[in-house]
Design an enzyme around this catalytic site. Structure first.
Site, PDB file in Angstrom:
ATOM      1  N   LYS A 294     -16.801 -17.601   8.118  1.00 30.87           N
ATOM      2  CA  LYS A 294     -17.416 -18.894   8.452  1.00 30.87           C
ATOM      3  C   LYS A 294     -16.343 -19.914   8.824  1.00 30.87           C
ATOM      4  O   LYS A 294     -16.491 -20.655   9.790  1.00 30.87           O
ATOM      5  CB  LYS A 294     -18.221 -19.426   7.261  1.00 30.87           C
TER       6      LYS A 294
ATOM      7  N   HIS B 227     -33.433  13.791  10.638  1.00 27.38           N
ATOM      8  CA  HIS B 227     -33.109  14.267  11.981  1.00 27.38           C
ATOM      9  C   HIS B 227     -31.931  13.510  12.582  1.00 27.38           C
ATOM     10  O   HIS B 227     -31.619  13.683  13.753  1.00 27.38           O
ATOM     11  CB  HIS B 227     -34.344  14.155  12.882  1.00 27.38           C
TER      12      HIS B 227
ATOM     13  N   GLU C 158     -23.020  -7.289  -1.315  1.00 26.27           N
ATOM     14  CA  GLU C 158     -22.484  -8.643  -1.500  1.00 26.27           C
ATOM     15  C   GLU C 158     -22.149  -8.926  -2.961  1.00 26.27           C
ATOM     16  O   GLU C 158     -21.311  -9.764  -3.249  1.00 26.27           O
ATOM     17  CB  GLU C 158     -23.488  -9.691  -0.985  1.00 26.27           C
TER      18      GLU C 158
HETATM   19  O1  PA5 Z   1     -26.801 -13.768  -1.117  1.00 21.70           O
HETATM   20  C1  PA5 Z   1     -26.374 -14.776  -0.603  1.00 21.70           C
HETATM   21  O2  PA5 Z   1     -26.089 -15.778  -1.267  1.00 21.70           O
HETATM   22  C2  PA5 Z   1     -26.212 -14.860   0.896  1.00 21.70           C
HETATM   23  O3  PA5 Z   1     -26.628 -13.689   1.516  1.00 21.70           O
HETATM   24  C3  PA5 Z   1     -27.004 -16.022   1.439  1.00 21.70           C
HETATM   25  O4  PA5 Z   1     -28.372 -15.830   1.149  1.00 21.70           O
HETATM   26  C4  PA5 Z   1     -26.823 -16.186   2.947  1.00 21.70           C
HETATM   27  O5  PA5 Z   1     -25.459 -16.304   3.244  1.00 21.70           O
HETATM   28  C5  PA5 Z   1     -27.574 -17.420   3.453  1.00 21.70           C
HETATM   29  O6  PA5 Z   1     -27.097 -18.575   2.817  1.00 21.70           O
HETATM   30  P1  PA5 Z   1     -27.927 -19.907   2.842  1.00 21.70           P
HETATM   31  O7  PA5 Z   1     -29.209 -19.689   2.138  1.00 21.70           O
HETATM   32  O8  PA5 Z   1     -27.050 -20.903   2.152  1.00 21.70           O
HETATM   33  O9  PA5 Z   1     -28.160 -20.265   4.285  1.00 21.70           O
END
Ligand code: PA5
Length: 472
Positions: free
Chosen positions: A461, A346, A325
């Site tokens: 989203k 394996h 990410e």
């Molecule tokens: O690293 C990040 O920002 C994302 O993985 C968020 O943690 C994830 O999308 C969850 O978001 P939120 O905490 O707003 O629900």
């Protein structure tokens, strides 16, 4: 507290045929140190409140000094500090319920899961309350929209009598934005179940729901409406996947009885080393530099984190999320992949040994086990011919597997490096998580990619919401 350092040995990456040499890594030192200095400058810019230039936005550099800040505040203010409050809530929840559900997705649950899997008994939820040290069982939901998985967990809570400790349960709901649909849907569902069991009395439910969220938003508003006495904030400037050392990771860990102060001390020590040590002895910079060389010299983009032990799988998945990410942007970024060995030798071993030369393998090795070593032992049923290994123990066999696998890769010019944890404990994991976060943001600076934010995730989203609301 004395902290045993985690260590990184990169020498095997330079075996003949890998395409990498130690002098290449040495030559990269000035760039690594310059990138490190930029990361540290970002931490100061964030601390001083900006202004943040447009090209640096978003700037979630708040995680860098967070462990030190929390520890300092804890030493000064004890129970009035954030850590003190977390410990008090954790004690209260652990005393009042026998089960709790962590609702959250991505960075809002993966750190807690990694800490639980690594540090708790592998069958924690199966143990009696006494054997769990009076700590509740833990479950994770809100990290998917899987009807049957959620229904299965609700089955466990069906008919729970709130008057009986062994049936009482609580919710820790985590969402920084407060609007993530997966978590919000799960929260509504589990809250409804809790409400029903407490006769709809919000004053009884409030103490059993602990929200961890931003300073405003839907979850924040909901927490106010429910009347939750304990509410934790994820500070601005600490992004989801960098939030393991906020209440996001610390609260579930403390409820489970983990030593969150040792965790923070490990992390703070890693930040100190990151700031002060030259590239040659700085694990975050060495790790970052090796990955950079693998991309530059060999143009290969798969990073395997090979964890030698089942309990580290969720640590690997946490790292996959962190790396993917943060750096998978602008058509760039390597693919991080966790494998659990010897299990996956394996399933993936063949490809790693003889497949495309696109993988840099980091072994995550645990030097000492928590439990007494299990020996093979002598048997009158020696058809399996193990009597000749009767004095060998599982840790010794694991050691031979690591050495044997590394040797096989070396002979074939496949690059590896070894990241050693002195033990799987809070101080070592604190160092490891912080090292991986620091290394990832340093890599972002080298690549010219902003490691913070995840603009690409917004697209799914938006479309999902549009479909649900009949707008697409
Ligand atoms: O690293 C990040 O920002 C994302 O993985 C968020 O943690 C994830 O999308 C969850 O978001 P939120 O905490 O707003 O629900």
């Amino acid at each position: 507290m004395e902290i045993k350092p985690i260590t990184l040995d990169v020498s095997a990456a330079f075996a003949a045929g890998t395409g990498l040499t130690s002098s290449d890594l040495e030559a990269l030192a000035p760039q690594l140190e310059a990138a490190r200095n930029e990361v540290c400058d970002d931490a100061i810019l964030w601390r001083d409140g900006g202004p943040v230039p447009p090209e640096k936005q978003p700037l979630d550099a708040g995680f860098i000094d967070l462990p030190q800040r929390l520890l300092h505040e804890y030493r000064e203010k004890r129970e009035h500090s954030e850590v003190g409050r977390i410990l008090a809530t954790a004690r209260r929840i652990a005393g009042e319920v026998d089960r709790f559900v962590v609702l959250g997705i991505g960075g809002s649950y993966m750190g807690a899961k990694a800490l639980f899997d690594a540090c708790c008994h592998p069958y924690h939820n199966e143990l009696s309350r006494g054997d769990r040290g009076g700590r509740p069982r833990i479950y994770f939901e809100g990290n998917n929209i899987d009807n049957d998985a959620a229904a299965g967990l609700l089955d466990l809570f069906e008919g729970a009598d709130p008057g009986k400790l062994d049936q009482r349960w609580a919710i820790v709901v985590i969402s920084k934005s407060g609007g993530t649909l997966e978590t919000a849907v799960a929260f509504r569902t589990f809250l409804a179940k809790l409400r029903e069991q407490h006769g709809g009395d919000l004053s009884k439910i409030g103490p059993l729901v602990v929200p961890v969220t931003g300073e405003s938003g839907r979850l924040f508003d909901l927490a106010g409406a429910i009347g939750c006495p304990d509410l934790y904030h994820i500070p601005d400037g600490v992004g989801g996947r960098f939030s393991i050392f906020t209440a996001v990771g610390l609260l579930p860990a403390a409820i489970l009885g983990l030593d969150i102060v040792a965790l923070l001390e490990g992390a703070a020590e890693m930040t100190r080393r990151f700031r002060e040590e030259p590239a040659a002895s700085n694990p975050a910079l060495q790790y970052c530099g090796l990955g950079e060389l693998w991309g530059r010299q060999v143009e290969a983009y798969i990073r395997v984190l090979s964890v030698w032990g089942t309990k580290l799988e969720a640590v690997g998945l946490w790292n996959d999320q962190l790396y993917a990410e943060s750096l998978g942007k602008q058509g760039r970024g390597a693919l991080p992949l966790t494998v659990v060995n010897t299990r996956d030798l394996h399933s993936r071993g063949q490809q790693h040994q003889e497949g495309r030369r696109d993988k840099l393998i980091t072994n995550l090795i645990v030097d000492t086990q928590r439990r007494d070593p299990i020996a093979v032992g002598v048997s009158d049923l020696d058809q399996d011919q193990l009597n000749e290994l009767s004095d060998k123990t599982m840790p010794q066999i694991m050691e031979a597997a690591v050495a044997g696998t590394n040797r096989a890769y070396e002979l074939d010019g496949r690059p590896t490096c070894d990241l050693h944890l002195p033990a799987v404990n809070e101080a070592a994991l604190g160092q490891l998580f912080q090292m991986l976060m620091l290394s990832t943001v340093t890599k972002g600076h080298l690549m010219g990619v902003n490691p913070y934010g995840q603009p690409g995730v917004e697209a799914y989203k938006q479309h999902m919401n549009a479909y649900l609301r009949g707008k697409e």
